[in-house]
Design an enzyme around this catalytic site. Structure first.
Site, PDB file in Angstrom:
ATOM      1  CB  SER A  36      36.626 164.396  53.413  1.00  0.00           C
ATOM      2  OG  SER A  36      37.285 163.247  52.945  1.00  0.00           O
ATOM      3  NE  ARG A  37      39.638 159.062  53.475  1.00  0.00           N
ATOM      4  CZ  ARG A  37      40.614 158.205  53.200  1.00  0.00           C
ATOM      5  NH1 ARG A  37      41.373 157.758  54.164  1.00  0.00           N
ATOM      6  NH2 ARG A  37      40.826 157.812  51.957  1.00  0.00           N
ATOM      7  CG  ASP A  66      40.620 162.781  40.073  1.00  0.00           C
ATOM      8  OD1 ASP A  66      41.688 163.135  40.613  1.00  0.00           O
ATOM      9  OD2 ASP A  66      40.518 161.781  39.338  1.00  0.00           O
ATOM     10  CB  VAL A  67      43.517 167.178  42.902  1.00  0.00           C
ATOM     11  CG1 VAL A  67      42.697 167.799  44.015  1.00  0.00           C
ATOM     12  CG2 VAL A  67      44.261 165.938  43.363  1.00  0.00           C
ATOM     13  CG  ASN A  90      46.195 166.753  52.882  1.00  0.00           C
ATOM     14  OD1 ASN A  90      47.079 166.322  53.620  1.00  0.00           O
ATOM     15  ND2 ASN A  90      45.009 166.157  52.776  1.00  0.00           N
ATOM     16  CB  SER A 116      56.168 162.069  52.108  1.00  0.00           C
ATOM     17  OG  SER A 116      56.643 160.922  52.785  1.00  0.00           O
ATOM     18  CE1 TYR A 137      52.583 159.170  49.432  1.00  0.00           C
ATOM     19  CE2 TYR A 137      54.679 158.851  50.554  1.00  0.00           C
ATOM     20  CZ  TYR A 137      53.403 159.390  50.526  1.00  0.00           C
ATOM     21  OH  TYR A 137      52.955 160.154  51.584  1.00  0.00           O
ATOM     22  CB  ALA A 162      59.124 159.435  41.915  1.00  0.00           C
ATOM     23  CE  LYS A 194      53.139 162.714  49.125  1.00  0.00           C
ATOM     24  NZ  LYS A 194      52.053 163.674  49.260  1.00  0.00           N
TER      25      LYS A 194
HETATM   26  P1  NAP Z   1      44.348 159.721  53.761  1.00  0.00           P
HETATM   27  O1  NAP Z   1      43.873 159.512  55.176  1.00  0.00           O
HETATM   28  O2  NAP Z   1      44.425 158.543  52.857  1.00  0.00           O
HETATM   29  O3  NAP Z   1      43.463 160.874  53.088  1.00  0.00           O
HETATM   30  C1  NAP Z   1      43.696 161.266  51.769  1.00  0.00           C
HETATM   31  C2  NAP Z   1      42.649 162.264  51.347  1.00  0.00           C
HETATM   32  O4  NAP Z   1      42.893 162.623  49.982  1.00  0.00           O
HETATM   33  C3  NAP Z   1      41.235 161.689  51.418  1.00  0.00           C
HETATM   34  O5  NAP Z   1      40.349 162.702  51.847  1.00  0.00           O
HETATM   35  C4  NAP Z   1      40.961 161.336  49.954  1.00  0.00           C
HETATM   36  O6  NAP Z   1      39.592 161.341  49.591  1.00  0.00           O
HETATM   37  C5  NAP Z   1      41.684 162.456  49.224  1.00  0.00           C
HETATM   38  N1  NAP Z   1      41.988 162.130  47.849  1.00  0.00           N
HETATM   39  C6  NAP Z   1      42.582 161.007  47.369  1.00  0.00           C
HETATM   40  N2  NAP Z   1      42.695 161.068  46.031  1.00  0.00           N
HETATM   41  C7  NAP Z   1      42.167 162.264  45.654  1.00  0.00           C
HETATM   42  C8  NAP Z   1      41.986 162.912  44.390  1.00  0.00           C
HETATM   43  N3  NAP Z   1      42.385 162.324  43.244  1.00  0.00           N
HETATM   44  N4  NAP Z   1      41.399 164.126  44.371  1.00  0.00           N
HETATM   45  C9  NAP Z   1      40.984 164.721  45.524  1.00  0.00           C
HETATM   46  N5  NAP Z   1      41.119 164.160  46.745  1.00  0.00           N
HETATM   47  C10 NAP Z   1      41.711 162.936  46.796  1.00  0.00           C
HETATM   48  O7  NAP Z   1      45.824 160.330  53.761  1.00  0.00           O
HETATM   49  P2  NAP Z   1      46.608 161.152  54.901  1.00  0.00           P
HETATM   50  O8  NAP Z   1      47.398 160.192  55.691  1.00  0.00           O
HETATM   51  O9  NAP Z   1      45.706 162.101  55.571  1.00  0.00           O
HETATM   52  O10 NAP Z   1      47.661 161.928  53.978  1.00  0.00           O
HETATM   53  C11 NAP Z   1      47.427 163.247  53.511  1.00  0.00           C
HETATM   54  C12 NAP Z   1      48.665 163.710  52.755  1.00  0.00           C
HETATM   55  O11 NAP Z   1      49.804 163.617  53.615  1.00  0.00           O
HETATM   56  C13 NAP Z   1      48.986 162.857  51.531  1.00  0.00           C
HETATM   57  O12 NAP Z   1      49.469 163.682  50.501  1.00  0.00           O
HETATM   58  C14 NAP Z   1      50.085 161.941  52.024  1.00  0.00           C
HETATM   59  O13 NAP Z   1      50.906 161.496  50.991  1.00  0.00           O
HETATM   60  C15 NAP Z   1      50.812 162.859  52.987  1.00  0.00           C
HETATM   61  N6  NAP Z   1      51.596 162.156  53.985  1.00  0.00           N
HETATM   62  C16 NAP Z   1      50.982 161.374  54.929  1.00  0.00           C
HETATM   63  C17 NAP Z   1      51.760 160.719  55.878  1.00  0.00           C
HETATM   64  C18 NAP Z   1      51.166 159.875  56.955  1.00  0.00           C
HETATM   65  O14 NAP Z   1      51.936 159.271  57.705  1.00  0.00           O
HETATM   66  N7  NAP Z   1      49.854 159.788  57.084  1.00  0.00           N
HETATM   67  C19 NAP Z   1      53.145 160.838  55.854  1.00  0.00           C
HETATM   68  C20 NAP Z   1      53.732 161.640  54.870  1.00  0.00           C
HETATM   69  C21 NAP Z   1      52.939 162.299  53.963  1.00  0.00           C
HETATM   70  P3  NAP Z   1      38.648 160.067  49.919  1.00  0.00           P
HETATM   71  O15 NAP Z   1      38.416 160.084  51.405  1.00  0.00           O
HETATM   72  O16 NAP Z   1      37.415 160.352  49.146  1.00  0.00           O
HETATM   73  O17 NAP Z   1      39.392 158.858  49.473  1.00  0.00           O
END
Ligand code: NAP
Length: 242
Positions: free
Chosen positions: A13-14, A63-64, A90, A142, A155, A157, A159
């Site tokens: 969703s985002r 909730d995954v 994701n 990550s 986090y 661990a 990843k």
């Molecule tokens: P984000 O903006 O915080 O978005 C996370 C998404 O996951 C949101 O849609 C959230 O839903 C959903 N979510 C959280 N807990 C959940 C659950 N228990 N069940 C189902 N959905 C859940 O994060 P992002 O930056 O896009 O990151 C996405 C992925 O990339 C993550 O796995 C993160 O660890 C990885 N990552 C990100 C970065 C970075 O720099 N951004 C770097 C390395 C890795 P809600 O909107 O309802 O909260």
């Protein structure tokens, strides 16, 4: 390229998940978004996916980290879309803190969502992927899982575990025609990273800047069609983990 394929994107969703959903939809895939929040929040994302794929897109609240809820959600996706060809794990969270002071629940919660959540999705989608004798799983890991990161033992661990899960699933499902890869993003501008302008780590990125969600989505689009690539970890990090 993905016309007639069904892609499930968790946390769609985002942030990165939203960008990945658009990318796969623009390649023709139908999109099922699995997110913990209210599906109404994901509706604009579904609407935009439908503009891209001229087909279906639907959001599911789940909730995954909840094994039974994932089972029921995947059953619903099967009822609505018929099958699954592409699974993008994701959804992820952070609960940062130094290991010496970290609360037990913060460690457990991050492992439950980031690692067990991916297992739950794979566990319940695998039968559909295997039956199709094609398809792919993309796990969003990550660079923290490759390098470690002070303040993120939970986090990192989760990843690193996701990378081990990726390689194992790749070996288990390769004989069934199903591929499994990971993407290891570095610093990508999303809600999760917030304002990083003062972060000294930015100076360590060889390409000199944060990445964009679209950079990770490009990599996901590539892995979705890279039919001879499995068990790989594709860094999208401006070179920081080189
Ligand atoms: P984000 O903006 O915080 O978005 C996370 C998404 O996951 C949101 O849609 C959230 O839903 C959903 N979510 C959280 N807990 C959940 C659950 N228990 N069940 C189902 N959905 C859940 O994060 P992002 O930056 O896009 O990151 C996405 C992925 O990339 C993550 O796995 C993160 O660890 C990885 N990552 C990100 C970065 C970075 O720099 N951004 C770097 C390395 C890795 P809600 O909107 O309802 O909260």
């Amino acid at each position: 390229m993905l016309k007639g394929k069904v892609a499930v994107v968790t946390g769609g969703s985002r942030g990165l998940g939203e960008a990945i959903a658009y990318k796969l939809a623009s390649m023709g895939a139908e999109i099922a978004i699995v997110d913990i929040g209210d599906p109404a929040k994901a509706q604009p994302v579904c609407d935009k996916c439908k503009e891209h794929n001229q087909g279906k897109a639907k959001a599911y609240q789940c909730d995954v980290s909840d094994f039974q809820a994932v089972k029921e959600t995947v059953a619903q996706i099967k009822a609505d879309f018929g099958t699954v060809h592409i699974l993008v794990n994701n959804a992820g969270i952070t609960r940062d803190g130094l290991a010496a002071m970290m609360k037990e629940e913060d460690f457990d919660q991050v492992l439950a969502v980031n690692l067990k959540g991916a297992f739950n999705m794979i566990r319940h989608c695998a039968g559909l992927l295997i039956r199709n004798r094609e398809g792919c799983i993309i796990n969003i890991a990550s660079v923290a899982g490759l390098m470690g990161n002070a303040g993120q033992c939970n986090y990192a661990a989760s990843k690193a575990g996701l990378i081990g899960l990726t390689k194992t699933i790749a070996k288990e499902l390769a004989p069934k025609g199903v591929r499994c890869n990971a993407i290891a993003p570095g610093f990508i501008a999303t809600d999760m990273t917030g304002d990083q302008t003062e972060n000294p780590l930015l100076k360590m990125i060889p390409l000199g800047k944060m990445g964009e969600a679209a950079d990770v989505a490009e990599a996901a689009g590539y892995l979705a069609v890279a039919k001879y690539v499995t068990g790989d970890v594709l860094r999208v990090d401006g070179g920081i983990a080189m």
